[in-house]
Design an enzyme around this catalytic site. Sequence first.
Site, mmCIF file in Angstrom:
data_model
loop_
_atom_site.group_PDB
_atom_site.id
_atom_site.type_symbol
_atom_site.label_atom_id
_atom_site.label_comp_id
_atom_site.label_asym_id
_atom_site.label_seq_id
_atom_site.Cartn_x
_atom_site.Cartn_y
_atom_site.Cartn_z
ATOM 1 C CG ASP A 426 -2.373 0.274 0.842
ATOM 2 O OD1 ASP A 426 -2.370 1.600 -0.120
ATOM 3 O OD2 ASP A 426 -3.175 0.366 2.140
ATOM 4 C CG ASP A 483 -8.907 2.087 -1.203
ATOM 5 O OD1 ASP A 483 -8.456 0.870 -1.043
ATOM 6 O OD2 ASP A 483 -8.960 3.300 -0.228
#
Length: 686
Positions: A426, A483
């Site tokens: 990430d 997301d």
Amino acid sequence: MTTYRIDTTGQTLVFAEDGGLPCCLYWGPTLPESEDLGALAQAAGNDITGGMLDALPPLSILPEASRSFPGQPGLIAYRDGLPLYPGFKAAGERRYRCDATGLTLFLEIKAENGVVTLAHRLEADTPITLHHLAAPVLPGPQSGEILHFSGRWIGEFLPQRAPWQPGMLKREARTGRSGHEHPPLAFFLEDSATNTAGTAFGMHLAYPGGHVMIAEELPDGRRQIQWGKATGTQTTGTEFHSADLLLTLSDKGLNGCATAFQRHIRDAVVTWPDPDRPRPVHYNCWEAVYFDHDLPTLKDIATRAAALGAERFVLDDGWFGRRDDDTSSLGDWQIDPRKWPDGLTPLIEHVQSEGMTFGLWVEPEMVNLNSDLARAHPDWILGPKDQIEGRQQRVLDLSLPEVREYLFDALDAILSSHDIDYLKWDHNRLLPIPDAAQADGILDLLWRLRAAHPQTEIESCASGGGRIDAGILRHTHRVWLSDSNDAIERLCIQHDAALLLPAAVTGSHVGPRQCHTSGRIIPMAFRAWVAAQRHMGFEMDPRELTEDEAETLKQVTTWWKENRHWTMSADILRLDSFDPAVTAEMQLAQDKSRFVLFAGQSQTSAQILPRPLRLTGLDPQATYRVSLLNKDEAHRLSRGAPALKSAPLTLSGAALMTLGLTLPWRFAQTMWVLEGHRLEGDRREP
């Protein structure tokens, strides 16, 4: 004058040089092998008239300010505070030299799989400070418009259209990533180009850092397109690289460009640890437990996920340091003994006993001030001390070898001591300052880690789709596209991202019944079929599922597994839908023997009856048998008798691409799925 050509499937580039930097005379559909390039150069010549210089400043691969070029120069550099204005001369094959400034420019060209890759490499005899080095500059088409993309968190790949006009369209991503805001992708469309027809020119900068695109119409009417790293992000040195610029071209619409990009990324960019291994169905526990890690709970969730069809279990954020929320512990990559007194091994062994492999979330480029690492090495943090934080975190300076060494050692220790086949990598914070060295640092770290652990797959995630490009995909195998697990939003995001990305690298998960990022409640069938269009996974708490939801999810997952041997290598072809409420695409097998069509009804249509969908990419002379896979989902309000509700249809490719198919009426938030097979031995004569 010297001329030469570069060819790959569907496109030709012709360059000419006359002692200096070459100019691209032609970028277009494939020219005949017999084309007289000297005559082509003559045909491309320009007139001189009143109000102009006595000669036309060349629109070269690196437009030179020293040649009175009236637009954006391709090189902006300084030495000892003074600007440099090189005048390059040919000094060998694709090598150009300016003795006065001590600069040497190299043109790098590669052509494969329908994609041409161009780049510049610049060397200086003594250090210079570089502000801008364009990748090789190409002329823009003289008609049509520019299709580019904007975006944001949970809203990636939003298409934007702009006309050519006098002056400059400049898009610059200065956040240190390829970016939500301006992904490095654009198409230059001739008039009337659509998904399935017309001429389109595609360009993609394969670079995971900040970048700039300039599309400029000069005062004389010529048009140039420049790509490069973000202005001013490069430092003082003696060697620089522009980043690779990938080119595609199609005279059959955007799909031709898209499929060339898809195939190139899947087959030539990504290096698969095991190319023969089917892409596994993921389960990610983030939206089920967030930071609340508890071994019995996670074992129960893993067992349920496996029963639904998951093949890889990913433990997300919260397993390290004292990570109970997002305010601490980034940088401290040691297992939290409070949550994991026996380490991760008990969970890994349970996951494997359920027939799944194990993956782990990391965010190595970041640090919290509340961490042992930040307290020990405040000098490793990029940017000023009083910077604005993002997600309560800061960025480690990956230009420092000692930082990369620390991160490599930490990650190597985790991978060497655990059976982990996947990292979700990430990147949740923008850079505090533009810095190209940061991108170079992450590529170096990834290269080292891949070399040490070649069987570990890595996913590029940056608050979702904030770092998606062919540069990062040279070192990774999957991207987390967004997301947002809202299937309505995902339907559009992945549809537009398919202009670049193949299904095999595009993660798409079935989210919770009530989406955590939009609040919408979306039926399971729609959520599952949207995820099944790409690399499928789940990211919800399986304990929330009703029996009907679980059964629906298992059925769609079973279909995905039974078909992934061809869908994950299929071409994604976007259909020109006559109804803006319907987003439709086909996945066409490499041998063109079969296809699946997804028609997603995201909202209520303006008209009462469905409009026909024209298919694409088929052999017009072949015959296809088309069936409605989920016809049992037809609503009682669909009272008529569209043929596909009762039996398959057998039609020619010509009929399917011209007349099209009319599907039954449906509510919003539903998906029709059609399967098609070419009938062998039934090819019609032209």
